[in-house]
Scaffold this active site. Structure first.
Site, PDB file in Angstrom:
ATOM      1  N   HIS A  47     -10.261   5.806  -0.534  1.00 23.38           N
ATOM      2  CA  HIS A  47     -10.697   6.857   0.091  1.00 23.38           C
ATOM      3  C   HIS A  47     -11.567   7.294  -0.774  1.00 23.38           C
ATOM      4  O   HIS A  47     -12.259   7.797  -0.957  1.00 23.38           O
ATOM      5  CB  HIS A  47      -9.422   7.593   1.202  1.00 23.38           C
ATOM      6  CG  HIS A  47      -8.665   6.782   1.911  1.00 23.38           C
ATOM      7  ND1 HIS A  47      -9.874   6.153   3.048  1.00 23.38           N
ATOM      8  CD2 HIS A  47      -7.838   7.102   2.187  1.00 23.38           C
ATOM      9  CE1 HIS A  47      -8.465   5.902   3.496  1.00 23.38           C
ATOM     10  NE2 HIS A  47      -7.658   6.304   3.303  1.00 23.38           N
TER      11      HIS A  47
ATOM     12  N   ASP B 134     -11.143   0.878   6.910  1.00 23.06           N
ATOM     13  CA  ASP B 134     -10.202   1.822   7.423  1.00 23.06           C
ATOM     14  C   ASP B 134     -10.111   1.412   8.909  1.00 23.06           C
ATOM     15  O   ASP B 134      -9.243   2.363   9.358  1.00 23.06           O
ATOM     16  CB  ASP B 134     -10.722   3.378   6.852  1.00 23.06           C
ATOM     17  CG  ASP B 134      -9.169   3.974   7.036  1.00 23.06           C
ATOM     18  OD1 ASP B 134      -7.799   2.880   6.747  1.00 23.06           O
ATOM     19  OD2 ASP B 134      -8.733   5.137   6.746  1.00 23.06           O
TER      20      ASP B 134
ATOM     21  N   LYS C   4       1.222  -1.342  -0.613  1.00 25.86           N
ATOM     22  CA  LYS C   4       0.014   0.058   0.166  1.00 25.86           C
ATOM     23  C   LYS C   4       0.787   0.925  -0.394  1.00 25.86           C
ATOM     24  O   LYS C   4       1.728   1.173   0.936  1.00 25.86           O
ATOM     25  CB  LYS C   4      -0.700   0.000   1.259  1.00 25.86           C
ATOM     26  CG  LYS C   4      -1.726   0.890   1.625  1.00 25.86           C
ATOM     27  CD  LYS C   4      -2.946   1.325   2.966  1.00 25.86           C
ATOM     28  CE  LYS C   4      -3.798   1.637   2.484  1.00 25.86           C
ATOM     29  NZ  LYS C   4      -5.007   2.295   3.564  1.00 25.86           N
TER      30      LYS C   4
ATOM     31  N   HIS D 195      -3.150   4.770  -1.303  1.00 25.63           N
ATOM     32  CA  HIS D 195      -4.138   5.950  -0.070  1.00 25.63           C
ATOM     33  C   HIS D 195      -3.981   6.753  -1.414  1.00 25.63           C
ATOM     34  O   HIS D 195      -3.304   7.082  -0.933  1.00 25.63           O
ATOM     35  CB  HIS D 195      -3.289   5.965   1.279  1.00 25.63           C
ATOM     36  CG  HIS D 195      -3.867   7.425   1.597  1.00 25.63           C
ATOM     37  ND1 HIS D 195      -4.895   7.459   2.838  1.00 25.63           N
ATOM     38  CD2 HIS D 195      -3.292   8.496   1.567  1.00 25.63           C
ATOM     39  CE1 HIS D 195      -4.582   8.742   2.706  1.00 25.63           C
ATOM     40  NE2 HIS D 195      -3.836   9.412   1.939  1.00 25.63           N
TER      41      HIS D 195
END
Length: 255
Positions: free
Chosen positions: A99, A172, A38, A79
């Protein structure tokens, strides 16, 4: 995972600058046992010194990241809150956007063209504000950013839903406490997803995103039979917590 955090045994330091540092760090993380890489392609809400509207990393850095992860058979997730950070991730071939706060029409079309997944995490900023209400001490800049993103986040996800972007449920956690996952389903429905689409996003689509759909995500012969059973016959997702009746893990009733 490439994100800010303190180094400790089993989790290498993960701040990089430049393509060669990126290459070495991805290899180090894979050697340490990372199943997924990530990367933060933008600033964030709960970090004190960056802006969720600013992109991070250049194309050459992200291209090296994806190349190294792909060579090792690992997916890359981003992210990504800033518009440019989202687009940079998509161009690099990153599998999912986590997100997606500042989506514009071009970013949405890019996701559709590339087949990129979107994980909205709608309850995350709410969880931060709720923590502050419970007395958790948080810097004012974080709380201000949380309040500033909620409406634009909702509008971005609503547009993505309307456009048909491939959406996988995610929360999350533990930005919000573990065990509150079902709140995310209600939030997704409130922005226009049908209950059927919400359940699919939370099961089949999420399993496909993580590459575990051979064993999970649908009820089929030969799969692991992880399942939650709810009372009632309707697909209403507005208040699922009190309707949980049974939980099965690998075919065995555990709750």
């Amino acid at each position: 995972m490439l994100a800010s955090g303190d180094e400790h045994p089993g989790r290498p330091h993960n701040i990089v600058d430049g393509p060669e540092e990126m290459r070495k760090k991805v290899r180090e993380l894979i050697r340490a046992g990372a199943d997924v890489i990530k990367v933060c392609t933008s600033g964030g809400v709960i970090s004190t010194r960056d802006d969720p509207q600013h992109a991070h990393f250049m194309a050459d850095e992200l291209n090296v990241l994806v190349a190294e992860a792909t060579a090792a058979g690992r997916f890359v997730m981003a992210h990504a809150q800033a518009t440019d950070g989202i687009k940079n991730a998509i161009r690099a071939g990153i599998r999912s956007i986590e997100h997606g706060i500042y989506l514009d029409d071009e970013a949405i079309q890019m996701m559709l063209d590339a087949g990129t997944y979107l994980v909205p995490t709608l309850i995350a900023p709410l969880g931060v504000l709720e923590a502050a209400d419970r007395g958790v001490e948080l810097p004012a800049v974080i709380l201000d950013k949380c309040r500033a993103v909620i409406d634009v986040h909702h509008e971005s996800i609503r547009k993505a839903i309307d456009a048909g972007v491939n959406i996988a449920m995610g929360t999350d956690s533990g930005v919000t406490p573990h065990g509150q996952n079902l709140r995310e389903l209600r939030a997704m429905a409130e922005l226009g997803m049908s209950p059927t689409a919400v359940f699919e996003s939370s099961t089949r689509v999420a399993a496909e995103l993580m590459g575990v759909d051979r064993d999970l995500g649908t009820l089929e012969v030969g799969k692991l039979a992880d399942a939650v059973m709810f009372s009632g016959t309707d697909l209403d997702v507005s208040d699922l917590h009190p309707r949980v009746e049974r939980v099965f893990q690998a075919g065995e009733r555990v709750a």
